[in-house]
Design a protein around this motif. Structure first.
Motif: not given
Length: 76
Positions: A25-31, A33-37
């Motif tokens: 969840y924490d990683r998803l909140e930092a969207t 910096t994340l690519t769609t993949d």
């Protein structure tokens, strides 16, 4: 493995899964910096980890019931 040791192991697994789910969840909140993949992979992993958490909780309940049964008198 006796039921108490197995229950202990399962409960530790539950704690680890809950921490892992929180991390996802924490990683998803930092969207930003994340690519769609990355988001898709994280959501897929989250779904898998939630399923595994449910399995662990069900196993813990089964073990608890078994321990209760073992503690009951034979005529109950």
């Amino acid at each position: 493995m006796d039921n108490l040791k197995e229950l202990s192991s399962v409960r530790q697994g539950i704690i680890r899964k809950e921490a892992e789910i929180e991390s996802i969840y924490d990683r998803l909140e930092a969207t930003e910096t994340l690519t769609t993949d990355d988001v898709h992979r994280a959501k897929t992993k989250l779904r898998h980890e939630k399923d595994r958490l449910v399995e662990l909780k069900c196993k813990a309940a089964e073990l608890e019931i078994e321990l209760i049964r073992k503690g009951l008198p034979k005529n109950v």
